[in-house]
Design a protein around this motif. Structure first.
Motif, PDB file in Angstrom:
ATOM      1  N   LYS A  19      90.629  39.783  41.505  1.00  0.00           N
ATOM      2  CA  LYS A  19      91.730  40.622  41.030  1.00  0.00           C
ATOM      3  C   LYS A  19      93.056  39.876  40.857  1.00  0.00           C
ATOM      4  CE  LYS A  19      89.297  44.374  41.020  1.00  0.00           C
ATOM      5  NZ  LYS A  19      88.930  45.050  39.789  1.00  0.00           N
ATOM      6  N   THR A  20      93.101  38.597  41.194  1.00  0.00           N
ATOM      7  CA  THR A  20      94.324  37.807  41.071  1.00  0.00           C
ATOM      8  C   THR A  20      94.272  37.000  39.780  1.00  0.00           C
ATOM      9  OG1 THR A  20      94.554  37.666  43.468  1.00  0.00           O
ATOM     10  CG2 THR A  20      95.761  36.044  42.171  1.00  0.00           C
ATOM     11  N   ALA A  21      95.349  37.079  38.987  1.00  0.00           N
ATOM     12  CA  ALA A  21      95.415  36.345  37.722  1.00  0.00           C
ATOM     13  C   ALA A  21      96.409  35.196  37.843  1.00  0.00           C
ATOM     14  CB  ALA A  21      95.848  37.290  36.600  1.00  0.00           C
ATOM     15  N   TRP A  22      96.034  34.047  37.294  1.00  0.00           N
ATOM     16  CA  TRP A  22      96.868  32.849  37.303  1.00  0.00           C
ATOM     17  C   TRP A  22      97.173  32.478  35.861  1.00  0.00           C
ATOM     18  CZ3 TRP A  22      97.494  29.864  42.012  1.00  0.00           C
ATOM     19  CH2 TRP A  22      96.851  30.436  43.111  1.00  0.00           C
ATOM     20  N   LYS A  23      98.466  32.263  35.555  1.00  0.00           N
ATOM     21  CA  LYS A  23      98.868  31.928  34.193  1.00  0.00           C
ATOM     22  C   LYS A  23      99.855  30.763  34.238  1.00  0.00           C
ATOM     23  CE  LYS A  23     101.172  33.980  30.185  1.00  0.00           C
ATOM     24  NZ  LYS A  23     101.851  35.197  29.706  1.00  0.00           N
ATOM     25  N   GLU A  24      99.545  29.698  33.506  1.00  0.00           N
ATOM     26  CA  GLU A  24     100.428  28.532  33.481  1.00  0.00           C
ATOM     27  C   GLU A  24     101.622  28.789  32.569  1.00  0.00           C
ATOM     28  OE1 GLU A  24      98.738  24.617  33.141  1.00  0.00           O
ATOM     29  OE2 GLU A  24      96.828  25.343  33.948  1.00  0.00           O
ATOM     30  N   LEU A  25     102.814  28.495  33.090  1.00  0.00           N
ATOM     31  CA  LEU A  25     104.072  28.633  32.347  1.00  0.00           C
ATOM     32  C   LEU A  25     104.861  27.342  32.504  1.00  0.00           C
ATOM     33  CD1 LEU A  25     105.104  32.128  33.782  1.00  0.00           C
ATOM     34  CD2 LEU A  25     103.974  31.706  31.603  1.00  0.00           C
ATOM     35  N   LYS A  26     104.645  26.382  31.620  1.00  0.00           N
ATOM     36  CA  LYS A  26     105.284  25.062  31.715  1.00  0.00           C
ATOM     37  C   LYS A  26     105.009  24.447  33.094  1.00  0.00           C
ATOM     38  CE  LYS A  26     108.723  25.804  28.179  1.00  0.00           C
ATOM     39  NZ  LYS A  26     110.100  25.676  27.794  1.00  0.00           N
ATOM     40  N   TRP A  28     105.477  25.886  36.009  1.00  0.00           N
ATOM     41  CA  TRP A  28     105.198  26.923  36.992  1.00  0.00           C
ATOM     42  C   TRP A  28     103.867  27.604  36.700  1.00  0.00           C
ATOM     43  CZ3 TRP A  28     108.247  27.905  41.181  1.00  0.00           C
ATOM     44  CH2 TRP A  28     109.507  27.313  41.188  1.00  0.00           C
ATOM     45  N   VAL A  29     103.309  28.223  37.735  1.00  0.00           N
ATOM     46  CA  VAL A  29     102.135  29.081  37.581  1.00  0.00           C
ATOM     47  C   VAL A  29     102.538  30.477  38.038  1.00  0.00           C
ATOM     48  CG1 VAL A  29      99.771  29.540  38.333  1.00  0.00           C
ATOM     49  CG2 VAL A  29     100.525  27.176  37.985  1.00  0.00           C
ATOM     50  N   ASN A  40     104.703  50.746  41.485  1.00  0.00           N
ATOM     51  CA  ASN A  40     103.297  50.675  41.075  1.00  0.00           C
ATOM     52  C   ASN A  40     103.039  49.575  40.040  1.00  0.00           C
ATOM     53  OD1 ASN A  40     102.144  52.559  42.804  1.00  0.00           O
ATOM     54  ND2 ASN A  40     102.714  54.248  41.457  1.00  0.00           N
ATOM     55  N   ASP A  41     103.847  48.525  40.097  1.00  0.00           N
ATOM     56  CA  ASP A  41     103.620  47.333  39.279  1.00  0.00           C
ATOM     57  C   ASP A  41     102.973  46.270  40.159  1.00  0.00           C
ATOM     58  OD1 ASP A  41     104.891  48.390  36.990  1.00  0.00           O
ATOM     59  OD2 ASP A  41     106.855  47.777  37.749  1.00  0.00           O
ATOM     60  N   TYR A  42     102.159  45.431  39.552  1.00  0.00           N
ATOM     61  CA  TYR A  42     101.540  44.348  40.314  1.00  0.00           C
ATOM     62  C   TYR A  42     102.603  43.353  40.766  1.00  0.00           C
ATOM     63  CZ  TYR A  42      97.088  46.123  38.686  1.00  0.00           C
ATOM     64  OH  TYR A  42      96.010  46.924  38.438  1.00  0.00           O
ATOM     65  N   ILE A  43     102.486  42.880  41.988  1.00  0.00           N
ATOM     66  CA  ILE A  43     103.435  41.911  42.526  1.00  0.00           C
ATOM     67  C   ILE A  43     103.111  40.534  41.952  1.00  0.00           C
ATOM     68  CG2 ILE A  43     104.198  40.729  44.624  1.00  0.00           C
ATOM     69  CD1 ILE A  43     103.757  43.385  46.102  1.00  0.00           C
ATOM     70  N   GLN A  44     104.165  39.871  41.457  1.00  0.00           N
ATOM     71  CA  GLN A  44     104.012  38.543  40.897  1.00  0.00           C
ATOM     72  C   GLN A  44     104.848  37.545  41.697  1.00  0.00           C
ATOM     73  OE1 GLN A  44     105.190  39.562  36.835  1.00  0.00           O
ATOM     74  NE2 GLN A  44     103.120  39.018  36.187  1.00  0.00           N
ATOM     75  N   ILE A  45     104.258  36.383  41.911  1.00  0.00           N
ATOM     76  CA  ILE A  45     104.961  35.271  42.526  1.00  0.00           C
ATOM     77  C   ILE A  45     104.735  34.047  41.645  1.00  0.00           C
ATOM     78  CG2 ILE A  45     104.951  36.123  44.908  1.00  0.00           C
ATOM     79  CD1 ILE A  45     102.467  34.460  45.423  1.00  0.00           C
ATOM     80  N   TYR A  46     105.533  33.030  41.878  1.00  0.00           N
ATOM     81  CA  TYR A  46     105.472  31.843  41.040  1.00  0.00           C
ATOM     82  C   TYR A  46     105.279  30.611  41.915  1.00  0.00           C
ATOM     83  CZ  TYR A  46     107.042  35.204  37.694  1.00  0.00           C
ATOM     84  OH  TYR A  46     107.113  36.320  36.906  1.00  0.00           O
ATOM     85  N   LEU A  47     104.445  29.701  41.437  1.00  0.00           N
ATOM     86  CA  LEU A  47     104.052  28.513  42.182  1.00  0.00           C
ATOM     87  C   LEU A  47     104.384  27.272  41.364  1.00  0.00           C
ATOM     88  CD1 LEU A  47     102.304  27.235  44.561  1.00  0.00           C
ATOM     89  CD2 LEU A  47     100.382  27.432  42.968  1.00  0.00           C
ATOM     90  N   LYS A  48     104.943  26.272  42.064  1.00  0.00           N
ATOM     91  CA  LYS A  48     105.249  24.995  41.415  1.00  0.00           C
ATOM     92  C   LYS A  48     104.978  23.872  42.401  1.00  0.00           C
ATOM     93  CE  LYS A  48     109.017  22.510  39.178  1.00  0.00           C
ATOM     94  NZ  LYS A  48     110.432  22.581  38.768  1.00  0.00           N
ATOM     95  N   ILE A  55     106.092  25.059  46.037  1.00  0.00           N
ATOM     96  CA  ILE A  55     107.115  26.096  46.188  1.00  0.00           C
ATOM     97  C   ILE A  55     106.520  27.399  45.674  1.00  0.00           C
ATOM     98  CG2 ILE A  55     109.359  26.926  45.416  1.00  0.00           C
ATOM     99  CD1 ILE A  55     110.192  23.989  45.134  1.00  0.00           C
ATOM    100  N   LEU A  56     106.614  28.441  46.492  1.00  0.00           N
ATOM    101  CA  LEU A  56     106.266  29.801  46.090  1.00  0.00           C
ATOM    102  C   LEU A  56     107.560  30.594  46.064  1.00  0.00           C
ATOM    103  CD1 LEU A  56     103.127  30.517  48.284  1.00  0.00           C
ATOM    104  CD2 LEU A  56     103.205  30.616  45.803  1.00  0.00           C
ATOM    105  N   THR A  57     107.816  31.300  44.965  1.00  0.00           N
ATOM    106  CA  THR A  57     109.064  32.042  44.837  1.00  0.00           C
ATOM    107  C   THR A  57     108.815  33.419  44.235  1.00  0.00           C
ATOM    108  OG1 THR A  57     111.267  32.054  43.844  1.00  0.00           O
ATOM    109  CG2 THR A  57     109.548  30.959  42.597  1.00  0.00           C
ATOM    110  N   ASP A  58     109.736  34.324  44.527  1.00  0.00           N
ATOM    111  CA  ASP A  58     109.700  35.649  43.899  1.00  0.00           C
ATOM    112  C   ASP A  58     110.609  35.696  42.679  1.00  0.00           C
ATOM    113  OD1 ASP A  58     112.257  35.711  45.021  1.00  0.00           O
ATOM    114  OD2 ASP A  58     112.057  37.784  45.677  1.00  0.00           O
TER     115      ASP A  58
END
Length: 108
Positions: A19-26, A28-29, A40-48, A55-58
């Protein structure tokens, strides 16, 4: 009926992975989790990755959303409460961004 904890954990990990989606953005992921926020929106975090660290960030979402919902964190007492809460989880704050910086070995 015997509760098989290992089976439950494996089922949970499989569900989380599916159920977890990973998308590359330059550099960041974007990680979209199956967990829902108060809207009721899915929580998103960003990984670099930075060297041997991650680094994990909101991306400032949490504090911005609190403030837009009327929870203004402008008093010294509220700032101190937020700082103590974040420190308890090893989370750092830069302006409104909350993040965790860790080394590669911890994530393996």
């Amino acid at each position: 009926m015997t509760l098989n904890i290992e089976h439950l954990l494996n089922d949970y990990y499989r569900w989380l992975k599916d159920k977890t989606a990973w998308k590359e953005l330059k550099d960041w992921v974007e990680i979209t989790t199956p967990y829902l926020d108060c809207h009721n929106d899915y929580i998103q975090i960003y990984l670099k990755q930075e060297g041997d660290s991650y680094i994990l960030t909101d991306d400032s979402w949490t504090i911005d959303d609190l403030e837009q919902s009327g929870c203004i964190l402008d008093s010294d007492k509220r700032q101190k409460f937020l700082e103590v809460t974040l420190n308890g989880f090893g989370v750092h704050k830069n302006n409104n961004e909350m993040f965790v910086k860790t080394n590669h070995q911890i994530l393996l």
